[in-house]
Write a protein that holds these residues in place. Structure first.
Motif, PDB file in Angstrom:
ATOM      1  N   ASP A   1     109.815 -45.458  69.641  1.00  0.00           N
ATOM      2  CA  ASP A   1     110.913 -44.789  70.150  1.00  0.00           C
ATOM      3  C   ASP A   1     111.811 -43.892  69.420  1.00  0.00           C
ATOM      4  N   SER A   2     111.335 -43.433  68.315  1.00  0.00           N
ATOM      5  CA  SER A   2     111.951 -42.779  67.308  1.00  0.00           C
ATOM      6  C   SER A   2     111.766 -41.198  67.911  1.00  0.00           C
ATOM      7  N   ARG A   3     112.786 -40.335  67.917  1.00  0.00           N
ATOM      8  CA  ARG A   3     112.741 -38.891  68.616  1.00  0.00           C
ATOM      9  C   ARG A   3     113.436 -38.020  67.441  1.00  0.00           C
ATOM     10  N   PRO A   4     113.160 -36.803  67.157  1.00  0.00           N
ATOM     11  CA  PRO A   4     114.135 -36.007  66.614  1.00  0.00           C
ATOM     12  C   PRO A   4     115.420 -36.019  66.933  1.00  0.00           C
ATOM     13  N   LYS A   5     116.326 -36.478  65.918  1.00  0.00           N
ATOM     14  CA  LYS A   5     117.650 -36.402  66.130  1.00  0.00           C
ATOM     15  C   LYS A   5     118.306 -37.792  66.603  1.00  0.00           C
ATOM     16  N   ASN A   6     117.355 -38.634  67.119  1.00  0.00           N
ATOM     17  CA  ASN A   6     117.742 -40.043  67.618  1.00  0.00           C
ATOM     18  C   ASN A   6     118.303 -41.160  66.653  1.00  0.00           C
ATOM     19  N   ASP A   7     117.918 -40.881  65.195  1.00  0.00           N
ATOM     20  CA  ASP A   7     118.162 -41.691  64.081  1.00  0.00           C
ATOM     21  C   ASP A   7     117.564 -43.236  63.972  1.00  0.00           C
ATOM     22  N   LYS A   8     116.583 -43.366  64.826  1.00  0.00           N
ATOM     23  CA  LYS A   8     115.943 -44.283  65.008  1.00  0.00           C
ATOM     24  C   LYS A   8     114.673 -44.226  63.863  1.00  0.00           C
ATOM     25  N   PRO A   9     114.203 -44.970  63.168  1.00  0.00           N
ATOM     26  CA  PRO A   9     113.359 -44.959  61.958  1.00  0.00           C
ATOM     27  C   PRO A   9     111.966 -44.837  62.769  1.00  0.00           C
ATOM     28  N   VAL A  10     111.170 -44.038  62.213  1.00  0.00           N
ATOM     29  CA  VAL A  10     109.640 -43.948  62.726  1.00  0.00           C
ATOM     30  C   VAL A  10     108.989 -44.930  62.048  1.00  0.00           C
ATOM     31  N   THR A  11     108.462 -45.740  62.931  1.00  0.00           N
ATOM     32  CA  THR A  11     107.641 -46.998  62.472  1.00  0.00           C
ATOM     33  C   THR A  11     105.995 -46.998  63.049  1.00  0.00           C
ATOM     34  N   GLY A  12     105.748 -46.340  64.331  1.00  0.00           N
ATOM     35  CA  GLY A  12     104.781 -46.269  64.901  1.00  0.00           C
ATOM     36  C   GLY A  12     104.524 -47.858  65.613  1.00  0.00           C
ATOM     37  N   LYS A  13     105.728 -48.427  65.943  1.00  0.00           N
ATOM     38  CA  LYS A  13     105.528 -49.801  66.391  1.00  0.00           C
ATOM     39  C   LYS A  13     104.760 -50.042  67.735  1.00  0.00           C
ATOM     40  N   ASP A  14     104.963 -49.175  68.599  1.00  0.00           N
ATOM     41  CA  ASP A  14     104.257 -49.158  69.844  1.00  0.00           C
ATOM     42  C   ASP A  14     102.863 -48.863  69.693  1.00  0.00           C
ATOM     43  N   LEU A  15     102.356 -48.167  69.092  1.00  0.00           N
ATOM     44  CA  LEU A  15     100.806 -47.796  68.965  1.00  0.00           C
ATOM     45  C   LEU A  15     100.318 -48.845  67.820  1.00  0.00           C
ATOM     46  N   ARG A  16     100.924 -49.232  66.847  1.00  0.00           N
ATOM     47  CA  ARG A  16     100.532 -50.487  65.949  1.00  0.00           C
ATOM     48  C   ARG A  16     100.280 -51.711  67.062  1.00  0.00           C
ATOM     49  N   THR A  17     101.309 -52.150  68.030  1.00  0.00           N
ATOM     50  CA  THR A  17     101.157 -53.305  68.926  1.00  0.00           C
ATOM     51  C   THR A  17     100.042 -53.249  69.591  1.00  0.00           C
ATOM     52  N   ALA A  18      99.751 -52.006  70.232  1.00  0.00           N
ATOM     53  CA  ALA A  18      98.745 -51.563  71.134  1.00  0.00           C
ATOM     54  C   ALA A  18      97.348 -51.922  70.273  1.00  0.00           C
ATOM     55  N   LEU A  19      97.154 -51.341  69.121  1.00  0.00           N
ATOM     56  CA  LEU A  19      95.912 -51.582  68.243  1.00  0.00           C
ATOM     57  C   LEU A  19      95.806 -52.860  67.835  1.00  0.00           C
ATOM     58  N   ASP A  20      96.911 -53.650  67.527  1.00  0.00           N
ATOM     59  CA  ASP A  20      96.672 -55.219  67.250  1.00  0.00           C
ATOM     60  C   ASP A  20      96.114 -55.662  68.391  1.00  0.00           C
ATOM     61  N   ALA A  21      96.536 -55.360  69.540  1.00  0.00           N
ATOM     62  CA  ALA A  21      96.068 -56.218  70.743  1.00  0.00           C
ATOM     63  C   ALA A  21      94.583 -55.835  71.066  1.00  0.00           C
ATOM     64  N   VAL A  22      93.964 -54.613  70.887  1.00  0.00           N
ATOM     65  CA  VAL A  22      92.744 -54.075  70.857  1.00  0.00           C
ATOM     66  C   VAL A  22      91.920 -55.010  70.006  1.00  0.00           C
ATOM     67  N   LEU A  23      92.381 -55.278  68.786  1.00  0.00           N
ATOM     68  CA  LEU A  23      91.577 -55.859  67.698  1.00  0.00           C
ATOM     69  C   LEU A  23      91.477 -57.327  68.097  1.00  0.00           C
ATOM     70  N   GLU A  24      92.461 -57.894  68.663  1.00  0.00           N
ATOM     71  CA  GLU A  24      92.692 -59.236  69.058  1.00  0.00           C
ATOM     72  C   GLU A  24      92.151 -59.775  70.601  1.00  0.00           C
ATOM     73  N   GLY A  25      91.538 -58.592  71.357  1.00  0.00           N
ATOM     74  CA  GLY A  25      91.361 -58.717  72.495  1.00  0.00           C
ATOM     75  C   GLY A  25      92.187 -59.370  73.613  1.00  0.00           C
ATOM     76  N   LYS A  26      93.365 -58.822  73.372  1.00  0.00           N
ATOM     77  CA  LYS A  26      94.266 -58.954  74.171  1.00  0.00           C
ATOM     78  C   LYS A  26      94.890 -57.689  75.210  1.00  0.00           C
ATOM     79  N   THR A  27      95.660 -58.198  76.179  1.00  0.00           N
ATOM     80  CA  THR A  27      96.069 -57.183  77.184  1.00  0.00           C
ATOM     81  C   THR A  27      97.491 -56.556  76.740  1.00  0.00           C
ATOM     82  N   ILE A  28      97.830 -55.381  76.693  1.00  0.00           N
ATOM     83  CA  ILE A  28      98.909 -54.845  76.760  1.00  0.00           C
ATOM     84  C   ILE A  28      99.775 -54.727  78.033  1.00  0.00           C
ATOM     85  N   PRO A  29     100.627 -55.488  78.382  1.00  0.00           N
ATOM     86  CA  PRO A  29     101.331 -55.412  79.684  1.00  0.00           C
ATOM     87  C   PRO A  29     101.820 -54.037  79.871  1.00  0.00           C
TER      88      PRO A  29
END
Length: 189
Positions: free
Chosen positions: A137-165
């Motif tokens: 949820d980081s965007r230029p000028k919104n002061d939120k840190p760039v973490t990649g959390k949404d993509l990381r969560t999706a990739l972890d789910a793929v590796l664990e065979g889970k569904t991403i709601p």
């Protein structure tokens, strides 16, 4: 800097195949990722402030998950006649840890219903779309840190065979793909 959301291609869609030139020479098809546990197809470009904002962390995420068996493919579909900073020669200067392909005809972007940069699609080992959306949820000028959390969560789910709601999949926001005049896709209505 326009803020264009991704179109949110339907989950379960089979990854459209392609064969595109790589900025490092040769051509690459989707078979590049066929032996992986899952893979990411992302539409990016060189000049977009949204891509530049996440670029360092995107490389970190890619390096981390490539080591875990996830494939990554980046594609630039921008009109290089009007945006020469996105030319293959300039793309080759990026030196990403994943293939960076040039979609001159813009047909691959259309096949994926890509709308913006970055536009991120995650597929499981069966080539089924399981996630499409934002890097985080980081965007230029919104002061939120760039973490990649949404993509990381999706990739972890793929590796664990889970569904991403589906309700947890938030559209990416970025610069619109720079379509060649008269080549705009019809999925924008």
């Amino acid at each position: 800097m326009s803020a264009t959301p991704s179109t949110m291609l339907e989950l379960g869609t089979q990854a459209p195949d392609f064969k595109l030139p790589s900025v490092n020479g040769g051509e690459l098809s989707l078979n590049y990722a066929s032996q992986s546990k899952g893979f990411v197809v992302m539409f990016i470009c060189n000049h977009c402030p949204y891509v530049l904002h996440i670029e360092d962390e995107l490389v970190n995420v890619a390096n981390e998950y490539i080591a875990k068996g996830i494939g990554f493919i980046a594609i630039s579909s921008n009109d290089v006649e009007n945006y020469p900073e996105d030319s293959p020669e300039k793309m080759a200067q990026k030196n990403y840890p994943f293939p960076y392909l040039f979609d001159e005809s813009q047909e691959v972007a259309k096949d994926y219903n890509a709308a913006c940069t970055p536009d991120i699609f995650v597929f499981n080992k069966d080539r089924e779309l399981v996630y499409r959306g934002q890097f985080d949820d980081s965007r230029p000028k919104n002061d939120k840190p760039v973490t990649g959390k949404d993509l990381r969560t999706a990739l972890d789910a793929v590796l664990e065979g889970k569904t991403i709601p589906e309700e947890k999949q938030i559209p990416s926001i970025g610069c619109n793909i720079k379509w060649k005049p008269g080549n705009e896709p019809d999925y924008f209505g």
